[in-house]
Design a protein around this motif. Structure first.
Motif, short mmCIF file in Angstrom:
data_model
loop_
_atom_site.label_atom_id
_atom_site.label_comp_id
_atom_site.label_asym_id
_atom_site.label_seq_id
_atom_site.Cartn_x
_atom_site.Cartn_y
_atom_site.Cartn_z
N GLU C 47 -2.65 4.03 -2.65
CA GLU C 47 -3.28 3.76 -1.36
C GLU C 47 -4.20 2.53 -1.45
N LEU C 51 -3.91 -0.96 0.68
CA LEU C 51 -4.99 -1.53 1.50
C LEU C 51 -5.35 -2.94 1.05
N TYR C 175 1.68 5.47 3.64
CA TYR C 175 0.27 5.48 4.04
C TYR C 175 0.14 6.10 5.42
N ILE C 176 -0.93 6.86 5.59
CA ILE C 176 -1.25 7.40 6.91
C ILE C 176 -2.59 6.83 7.30
N ASP C 177 -2.63 6.12 8.42
CA ASP C 177 -3.89 5.46 8.75
C ASP C 177 -4.85 6.43 9.46
N GLY C 178 -6.03 5.96 9.76
CA GLY C 178 -7.07 6.80 10.33
C GLY C 178 -6.73 7.37 11.70
#
Lengths: 265, 265, 265
Positions: C47, C51, C175-178
């Motif tokens: 992760e 980023l 990835y899982i974003d906010g």
């Protein structure tokens, strides 16, 4: 550029910290603002004290610290400015700065000079109305005595200290970090003085550990380890997981060290 | 150094805000970047509006605000730059800047000059591709008219306003802060004008309060209090606890003030 | 002022990031500190890599990046400094910088010169004791070779890559974003090369999508859409809601593209 470092329990949802920064920059736009943390447990003076204590001496001389965990805002607790040889500390006189020894403190000023406050001063947000503007003016070189009247001592909170009880060293968990590590008030120095190199057993909750690991990398999944963290506190940790959640332990939990070959029961 | 202050709903997990800062610093490395908050409720223009409204006038003149809560990114909503006598505001034309009165606005520019955008402009992240670079160039002194075509008005969202109904002052909860305090749209001015110093009762959910406290420190555990917060909004609060969670109340909840000796039922 | 940009998994509760900033400012008070994110999943090198990969090239040349997701701190993994033509990267040699191609790297230095470390170096917090001070000295112009011995290659983690299997393009969620958006490792380029403009069906969990939307604004409530996000990754999103929570999907989940008129079963 002067450095102003902020520690609060304001969290990251609201505009409270941003507004404080706006106030500071309105007084001194040439200042370097640094966040220590705004994630201290709401209203926990103890936690804010712990975070500030383990941070300030990593900052350069001249840094101005603003610490706002302030459950008594609007009550009779005093707003203060503390000057040491190296730093300035601004916030409520509620014990948050108890880590400073009396001999280190050059001046403590009860902030009373409204000339350096925002007007009007609210009874709910001294961070914005008193502490931020005072920090701004300190960064511009206004001397401590200008801000109010000198006082002789600061309020001190009772910080739990490890003690010997029935031949065991008894401490407690004083902080749980964001990874879920359990941090005790037992320093390496106190631990070493107690164990004197002999065998030992660490007991916390249902966990028994008889070895100090030297890094997190030594941990196996799901088996808690003990180590001295980077601030030299005895810490209980679990690989890739929250030790606090897994063991169901909270701040205040006892941790006992026995100098025994036999396990503690 | 010019100040650029950022407010978004991007949260603290991702790199969205960091990337915007990288873009700004690539255009102007001599800029002071300040976070107002990135914790606004996702897609809530109302909440972002509230946070920005209660923040901008604490910043020094010349501050450039970038506000990105932008559910319509990639649709027909306009990217805009607003110039007032004191500040610049950059973001989507979706009502986020509704707190600015028309007479305060000197110029509103529909951002159309691609010379000041990142290339290519994505349809999902105008914060990075349009708003950040425009902020960077504004901080370098590029005049507003350069960025596009002047437009006459901005979009305004309907901000709930308190009203009198059946002899009662009826407002609503417009924001819940990080401590769980319930913040209403009833200002001290409106409250005072309505109650005129007579006795009153505040009703919200099942809670009845007939007194205004002057600080959080007055609260007893578990009994909600009413006070005017530091932004002069009537607020319902609970000691050391989240009022919102305890009472199970959400934004939009009614709050009613009665000028009565008898309780409201 | 030099820019130092920080990415860690330290979160926002503790003082770890603040302390690193204090250390940097003690070495070079004239530095512009920027947070990329401190919300990377604890211990997730993958992760952090994602980023950083999608952030660094938005920063100005000369930026010094400090990336600390470091499950192996205190073990044998090397602390390193990588110099490219445009940037510096400082952190553990655990694959976090795998996005850098070998030909881009000018120098890789194994950080061994203790002159540039904090003393003593802890075995649990190299962010404070090694990476922060080295970043401070790099920002002051100390040349890479000063910090230790040159090494020939960096550790690389296996980054999942999309592949063709039984005539389908198979990728995965990386990835899982906010916001809860599901971000895959399928780039627009790979997608276009595979579909060549023909009809397609995207299958993930129980969801089937046969259209690429151009913006989030196109979504209807509760119906997942597919789009290429601003970093050109194929992403599955849901209006005003977390797609990950709604669909119960996690990183590692397969996403399959079929060039078929008939649906995938």
């Amino acid at each position: 550029m002067k450095i102003i470092a902020l520690l609060t329990d304001f969290g990251y949802k609201d505009n409270f910290v941003g507004v404080m920064k706006g106030v500071i920059l309105s007084i001194n736009p040439q200042v370097n603002l640094v966040d220590i943390s705004h994630g201290a447990r709401p209203q926990s003076i103890l936690e804010a004290h712990f975070l500030l204590k383990n941070s300030y001496n990593f900052f350069p001389k001249g840094t101005i610290f603003v610490g706002v965990v302030d459950p008594g805002v609007g009550s009779k607790r005093k707003p203060i400015l503390i000057e040491t040889n190296d730093y300035f500390f601004i916030g409520p006189d509620n014990g948050i700065f108890s880590f400073l020894e009396s001999y280190e403190i050059k001046n403590t000023v009860h902030l009373t000079n409204k000339e350096y406050f925002l007007k009007p001063v609210s009874s709910t947000f001294h961070g914005r109305d008193i502490f931020a503007p005072v920090a701004g003016f300190v960064s511009r070189g206004v001397i401590s005595e200008e801000f109010g009247t000198l006082i002789k001592s600061i309020k001190r909170i009772e910080i739990p200290k490890p003690r010997i009880k029935k031949g065991k060293l008894v401490g407690e968990i004083i902080y749980i970090d964001g990874f879920g590590n359990l941090i005790s008030n037992i320093s390496r120095e106190i631990f070493d003085k107690f164990t004197k190199g002999s065998k030992f057993e660490i007991a916390i909750g249902k966990v028994r550990i008889n070895k100090i690991s030297s890094s997190y990398a030594e941990a196996n999944s799901k088996t808690p380890i003990a180590l001295f963290n980077s601030f030299q506190n005895l810490e209980i940790s679990m690989k890739d997981d929250s030790c606090a959640e897994n063991l169901g332990l909270n701040p205040g939990e006892r941790i006992r060290i026995g100098r025994v070959a036999k396990p503690i029961h």
